[in-house]
Structures are given as C-alpha cells and as structure tokens.
Design a protein around this motif. Structure first.
Motif, PDB file in Angstrom:
ATOM      1  N   TYR A   6       0.850  -1.201   0.000  1.00  0.00           N
ATOM      2  CA  TYR A   6       0.000   0.000   0.000  1.00  0.00           C
ATOM      3  C   TYR A   6       0.882   1.245   0.000  1.00  0.00           C
ATOM      4  N   PRO A   7       0.630   2.195  -0.903  1.00  0.00           N
ATOM      5  CA  PRO A   7       1.474   3.390  -0.970  1.00  0.00           C
ATOM      6  C   PRO A   7       1.502   4.138   0.359  1.00  0.00           C
ATOM      7  N   GLY A   8       2.672   4.584   0.746  1.00  0.00           N
ATOM      8  CA  GLY A   8       2.810   5.353   1.973  1.00  0.00           C
ATOM      9  C   GLY A   8       2.873   4.516   3.227  1.00  0.00           C
ATOM     10  N   LYS A   9       2.794   3.190   3.085  1.00  0.00           N
ATOM     11  CA  LYS A   9       2.743   2.336   4.272  1.00  0.00           C
ATOM     12  C   LYS A   9       4.021   2.441   5.104  1.00  0.00           C
ATOM     13  N   LYS A  10       5.198   2.407   4.457  1.00  0.00           N
ATOM     14  CA  LYS A  10       6.449   2.415   5.208  1.00  0.00           C
ATOM     15  C   LYS A  10       6.614   3.717   5.977  1.00  0.00           C
ATOM     16  N   LEU A  25      -2.252   7.475   3.858  1.00  0.00           N
ATOM     17  CA  LEU A  25      -1.725   7.897   5.159  1.00  0.00           C
ATOM     18  C   LEU A  25      -2.820   7.867   6.221  1.00  0.00           C
ATOM     19  N   ARG A  26      -3.985   8.425   5.883  1.00  0.00           N
ATOM     20  CA  ARG A  26      -5.087   8.465   6.853  1.00  0.00           C
ATOM     21  C   ARG A  26      -5.552   7.053   7.195  1.00  0.00           C
ATOM     22  N   PHE A  27      -5.556   6.167   6.192  1.00  0.00           N
ATOM     23  CA  PHE A  27      -6.031   4.807   6.401  1.00  0.00           C
ATOM     24  C   PHE A  27      -5.236   4.111   7.494  1.00  0.00           C
ATOM     25  N   TRP A  28      -3.904   4.220   7.458  1.00  0.00           N
ATOM     26  CA  TRP A  28      -3.078   3.516   8.430  1.00  0.00           C
ATOM     27  C   TRP A  28      -3.174   4.132   9.808  1.00  0.00           C
ATOM     28  N   VAL A  29      -3.366   5.437   9.871  1.00  0.00           N
ATOM     29  CA  VAL A  29      -3.581   6.078  11.171  1.00  0.00           C
ATOM     30  C   VAL A  29      -4.884   5.577  11.795  1.00  0.00           C
TER      31      VAL A  29
END
Length: 252
Positions: free
Chosen positions: A18-22, A109-113
C-alpha cells in the motif's frame, strides 16, 4: 500466447505494498514509543510510592487494568492529532482518482492512522470502544447499533440507529480497480441488517429496514429497497418483508 501490456504492467494494490505504508509505519512506531514514554513519565511517581509501601501491591491488578485504558486514551489523542493534521493538508473527498493522485496518497496515510487506532480499540477488555472511535474519522454511527467483529471503513460511512452489522461483515467506502481509486459514501439507514460475511461496496444506499443476506454483496452505487431482504452476489433477488402491526398486516 502473450498477455496485453496492461495485464503485464498491472500490480494489484495489497496491504503489503500500500502506498505510503512504510512512512506511516515509521510515524506510528514513533507514536507508539512516545505513548509509552509519556506513560512512564506519568506513572513513575506512583510506582515509586508502591515500592516504598509494599501494601499497595494489592492494587497492582487494578493499576495494570488502568494502564490499558491510559494507553488507549493517549493513543486516541495522538492519532486524532495526526489525523486532523492530515485532513487539514488534504481533506477527504469522494470521487474517482488515479493511484498517483494526491487524494490517494493522503488517503493511504489516513487509512493507516485509522487502522492503528481501531486495532487497539477492538483489543480493549470492554466492547463497544470502537463505537466512540469512528466519529473521530467522520463516520456517523447511530444509537443502539451493533457492529460485532466487522471491518468498516473509517471515512464516508453513515449507519443509522438500531441497525445490526453482523459478524465478519465488510463495509467499504473505497475500492481500487486497476488504476482507479474510488471513494463513495455508504449509507445504511436505521433498522437495517447487514448479514454475516456480507460485503457492502462503495456508494451503496441501504434504505430503512432493508436486509442484506449473509455472504451476499452489493455493487457500486447499488440501492437496496426498504423492508426487503436482498440476496445474491451482487444482490439481485429481493424478497418482501411482512410487517405486523397489531391485527393489521402490511406487506412492503
């Protein structure tokens, strides 16, 4: 026989890539350690007092239980602050976007937060904690709603009161199809039931009192008629519900 270049070049988006995951994982790792450090700072005087007064060890089980809630409270605070900063930079939007768009990057980004906070909320030793978390991310959950262990996207979901979201249900306000990223509001009106293992697609509108059968699904932008049982994948069979009101029977 060779496949088309579109098929050869296409790489599905999974949770692993997923983009931005790291970058987000690093941010959440720092949040985790900041939370633990702050907890140590807050609780250090108490535990020093406990060492000097050994009779206070009888309170140890209660203090451990309190630490769970303290961790949850601080995690909620820090995650909320991070989320509010992200939506200030790029507010959530409905629509169809590319996977290289700014909207998708910030959604990731919001998803992982959101996922990080919801994970801890659902691991707490009391149920229903997640009911208080979803509104932080803009979702609306009515009164007397049952969520069970279901996945619900934290943005663009509106669930009316006295509805039941059954076990292992998945409610998606977003999806990824090849190079397109789709975000659409999901509305589930009051007194509705989404059966166990059902999948609700983006843009679905479930009218008041409607039922989506177990292991069934909807298609994007599908509308389910009120007081009707809908079955199929996607739902294409409708069975009317008979309502009884005293001596009068009303067939919807």
């Amino acid at each position: 026989m060779t496949q088309s270049s579109d098929t050869e070049d296409f790489q599905p988006i999974l949770s692993a890539n997923y983009p931005g995951k790291k970058g987000t994982q690093l941010l959440l790792f720092l949040e985790f350690w900041l939370t633990l450090t702050l907890m140590c700072f807050i609780n250090l005087p108490y535990y020093r007092l406990m060492v000097n007064h050994l009779w206070m060890l009888i309170l140890l089980p209660l203090s451990i239980y309190g630490l769970f809630w303290q961790f949850m409270g601080l995690t909620t605070l820090f995650s909320t602050i991070i989320y509010k900063i992200l939506i200030k930079i790029e507010p959530p939007k409905e629509g169809i976007f590319t996977l290289t768009s700014r909207e998708f990057q910030y959604y990731s980004l919001r998803f992982w937060v959101c996922y990080y906070l919801l994970y801890f909320a659902r691991a707490m030793p009391l149920p229903w904690v997640d009911m208080f978390i979803f509104p932080i991310f803009g979702s609306k959950i009515g009164h007397n709603v049952v969520l069970y262990d279901s996945w619900i996207d934290p943005e663009f979901v509106n669930i009316g009161g006295s509805s039941m979201i059954s076990l292992n249900t998945q409610i998606f306000s977003h999806c990824i199809y090849k190079e397109r990223f789709i975000v659409k509001q999901v509305v589930i009106e009051k007194n509705s039931i989404v059966g166990a293992g059902a999948i609700v697609a983006p843009g679905t509108y479930i009218e008041e009192g409607a039922i989506l059968g177990a292991n069934c699904s909807t298609s994007i932008d599908q509308k389910l008629q009120s007081y009707t049982i809908h079955i199929g994948s996607p739902a294409n069979i409708s069975l009317p519900i008979k309502l009884h009101n005293g001596e009068n029977e009303v067939k919807k």
